[in-house]
Design a protein around this motif. Structure first.
Motif, mmCIF file in Angstrom:
data_model
loop_
_atom_site.group_PDB
_atom_site.id
_atom_site.type_symbol
_atom_site.label_atom_id
_atom_site.label_comp_id
_atom_site.label_asym_id
_atom_site.label_seq_id
_atom_site.Cartn_x
_atom_site.Cartn_y
_atom_site.Cartn_z
ATOM 1 N N THR A 62 0.828 -1.201 0.000
ATOM 2 C CA THR A 62 0.000 0.000 0.000
ATOM 3 C C THR A 62 0.863 1.251 0.000
ATOM 4 O O THR A 62 0.570 2.230 -0.706
ATOM 5 C CB THR A 62 -0.937 0.004 1.218
ATOM 6 N N LEU A 63 1.922 1.245 0.791
ATOM 7 C CA LEU A 63 2.851 2.385 0.807
ATOM 8 C C LEU A 63 3.424 2.628 -0.589
ATOM 9 O O LEU A 63 3.485 3.771 -1.056
ATOM 10 C CB LEU A 63 3.984 2.120 1.805
ATOM 11 N N GLN A 64 3.844 1.562 -1.264
ATOM 12 C CA GLN A 64 4.392 1.704 -2.612
ATOM 13 C C GLN A 64 3.358 2.292 -3.571
ATOM 14 O O GLN A 64 3.668 3.162 -4.391
ATOM 15 C CB GLN A 64 4.873 0.345 -3.134
ATOM 16 N N ARG A 106 11.080 -0.605 6.689
ATOM 17 C CA ARG A 106 12.142 0.349 7.007
ATOM 18 C C ARG A 106 11.878 1.681 6.338
ATOM 19 O O ARG A 106 11.747 1.765 5.126
ATOM 20 C CB ARG A 106 13.497 -0.204 6.542
ATOM 21 N N PHE A 107 11.810 2.733 7.154
ATOM 22 C CA PHE A 107 11.766 4.104 6.668
ATOM 23 C C PHE A 107 13.151 4.723 6.857
ATOM 24 O O PHE A 107 13.775 4.547 7.909
ATOM 25 C CB PHE A 107 10.757 4.943 7.463
ATOM 26 N N SER A 108 13.627 5.452 5.852
ATOM 27 C CA SER A 108 14.919 6.141 5.991
ATOM 28 C C SER A 108 14.870 7.492 5.280
ATOM 29 O O SER A 108 15.355 7.637 4.165
ATOM 30 C CB SER A 108 16.064 5.275 5.445
ATOM 31 N N PRO A 109 14.267 8.491 5.944
ATOM 32 C CA PRO A 109 14.255 9.850 5.392
ATOM 33 C C PRO A 109 15.610 10.508 5.562
ATOM 34 O O PRO A 109 16.452 10.027 6.333
ATOM 35 C CB PRO A 109 13.203 10.555 6.253
ATOM 36 N N PHE A 139 8.034 5.533 -0.935
ATOM 37 C CA PHE A 139 9.094 4.615 -1.324
ATOM 38 C C PHE A 139 9.910 4.244 -0.091
ATOM 39 O O PHE A 139 10.603 5.082 0.497
ATOM 40 C CB PHE A 139 9.973 5.258 -2.387
ATOM 41 N N CYS A 140 9.827 2.969 0.327
ATOM 42 C CA CYS A 140 10.534 2.492 1.510
ATOM 43 C C CYS A 140 11.013 1.075 1.224
ATOM 44 O O CYS A 140 11.167 0.704 0.068
ATOM 45 C CB CYS A 140 9.631 2.560 2.737
#
Length: 376
Positions: free
Chosen positions: A337-339, A353-356, A344-345
């Motif tokens: 769903t995020l994609q 994994r989130f990496s801002p 984009f994760c």
């Protein structure tokens, strides 16, 4: 979001990029540097090659500044982290019975190369970082009189755990053990000081937090150890005098250029130099502060969600730019769903994994968290 941010990071207008721990989007200055180089090459060929070499030297100086290396002569430009790790693994003299201590959370780059030394009777030991009073204590418990090296990722790629490198470095120096750091998840994200952590070897690719292209990274070797690494490849670029193609009495360069056997990747050099320039002009103190603020905010919001387990350690000094969490058997569905919503994760280490980065607006973090909340 500030107009200057969308100008420098145009992807902010149409996506939420939370995957800097994998491959980062380029800033506009980097895109422009590559365009300029390509246009110049197409019109003028290599007639400006002396200027390209000056840019290459500038990049070395900038990388030295970024990690507080004693000199630009300590910086080798390499294809990737794995190549630099191989320089260490196959440059040192090993004996049957030697062992190397690492962790059970390493990315394959910092595992496979050491496991390959098993053919020479070298043991690779993986510490369970959750088994001791601290992750460092778990490492130290694996050390014995036959330990030749501790090799560790500065920040673990899946959990986001940040290691106390200064403590490990002190331990290694006090016990006569070599210290190797895969810094790919730190450099460009948080401040990094090779001298303060007493690292013998440090390497990182440019395509993550340094906001550069794939195919170019750096290798730092403590000056006192350079000549102790047996060279495994030779070519015209790693000798002195450089550029004298008919000279037969060549010698291996005393600087880190000794690890660069052939032609430099000039297009990637132009790109990475522009990206590093942006980071240095912003100031790594400000980059780190904003990045940690983003991570802290994500951790607080995720930890408050029902049905989600935060996997990243939130203790001070224990996290960088990576925030990982799991919703159990809903992870795959939420990730998809995020994609679909242009968030984009990555799926890593049994979670999402989130990496801002430092420039990621708080409003976009809120949008990503709203997608997660709806998925729950």
């Amino acid at each position: 979001m500030p107009k200057s941010d969308t100008q420098q990071f145009p992807h902010l207008e149409h996506m939420i990029h939370l995957n800097h721990a994998a491959v980062a989007p380029w800033p506009a200055v980097t895109r422009d540097a590559v365009r300029g180089f390509a246009d110049e090459n197409a019109r003028l060929g290599s007639s400006h090659y002396p200027a390209w070499l000056k840019l290459e030297q500038l990049l070395r100086r900038q990388l030295a500044e970024l990690i507080n290396a004693p000199s630009a002569d300590d910086i080798a430009l390499v294809k990737n982290t794995s190549e630099a790790l191989s320089f260490v693994a196959y440059g040192l003299e090993w004996q049957v019975g030697h062992n190397i201590v690492s962790s059970d959370q390493e990315f394959p780059s910092n595992r496979i190369v050491w496991e390959s030394l098993g053919q020479y009777g070298v043991e690779f030991r993986e510490a369970d970082l959750n088994s001791g009073a601290s992750p460092e204590e778990a490492l130290f418990a694996k050390v014995d009189q036959n330990t030749r090296m501790i090799t560790i990722s500065s920040i673990q790629y899946a959990s986001g755990l940040r290691m106390d490198l200064e403590r490990i470095g002190r331990f290694c120096r006090e016990n006569g053990i070599l210290f190797c750091v895969d810094a790919i998840q730190s450099v460009g994200a948080v401040q990094f000081d090779v001298q303060a952590v007493k690292a013998d070897f440090v390497m990182a690719d440019g395509h993550k937090w340094m906001l550069g292209p794939e195919g170019l990274g750096f290798f730092y070797c403590r000056p006192e150890l350079r000549e102790q690494l047996k060279l495994t490849q030779y070519g015209w670029h790693m000798v002195d005098p450089l550029g004298n193609y008919t000279y037969k009495d060549w010698k291996v360069a005393k600087t880190a250029r000794r690890f660069e056997c052939g032609s430099p990747n000039m297009i990637a050099i132009h790109a990475l130099q522009a990206s590093i320039q942006l980071l240095l002009e912003t100031g790594m103190d400000l980059v780190e502060r904003r990045l940690l603020e983003n991570s802290r905010y994500l951790c607080q919001r995720i930890d408050a969600m029902q049905g989600v387990e935060l996997l990243t350690n939130t203790d001070a000094g224990r996290y960088g730019g990576i925030v990982s969490f799991t919703a159990g058997d809903k992870d795959d569905e939420i990730f998809q769903t995020l994609q679909q919503r242009n968030v984009f994760c990555a799926l890593r280490g049994g979670g999402i994994r989130f990496s801002p980065h430092f420039y990621t607006p708080r409003a976009l973090l809120d949008e990503a968290l709203e997608v997660v909340a709806r998925g729950l």
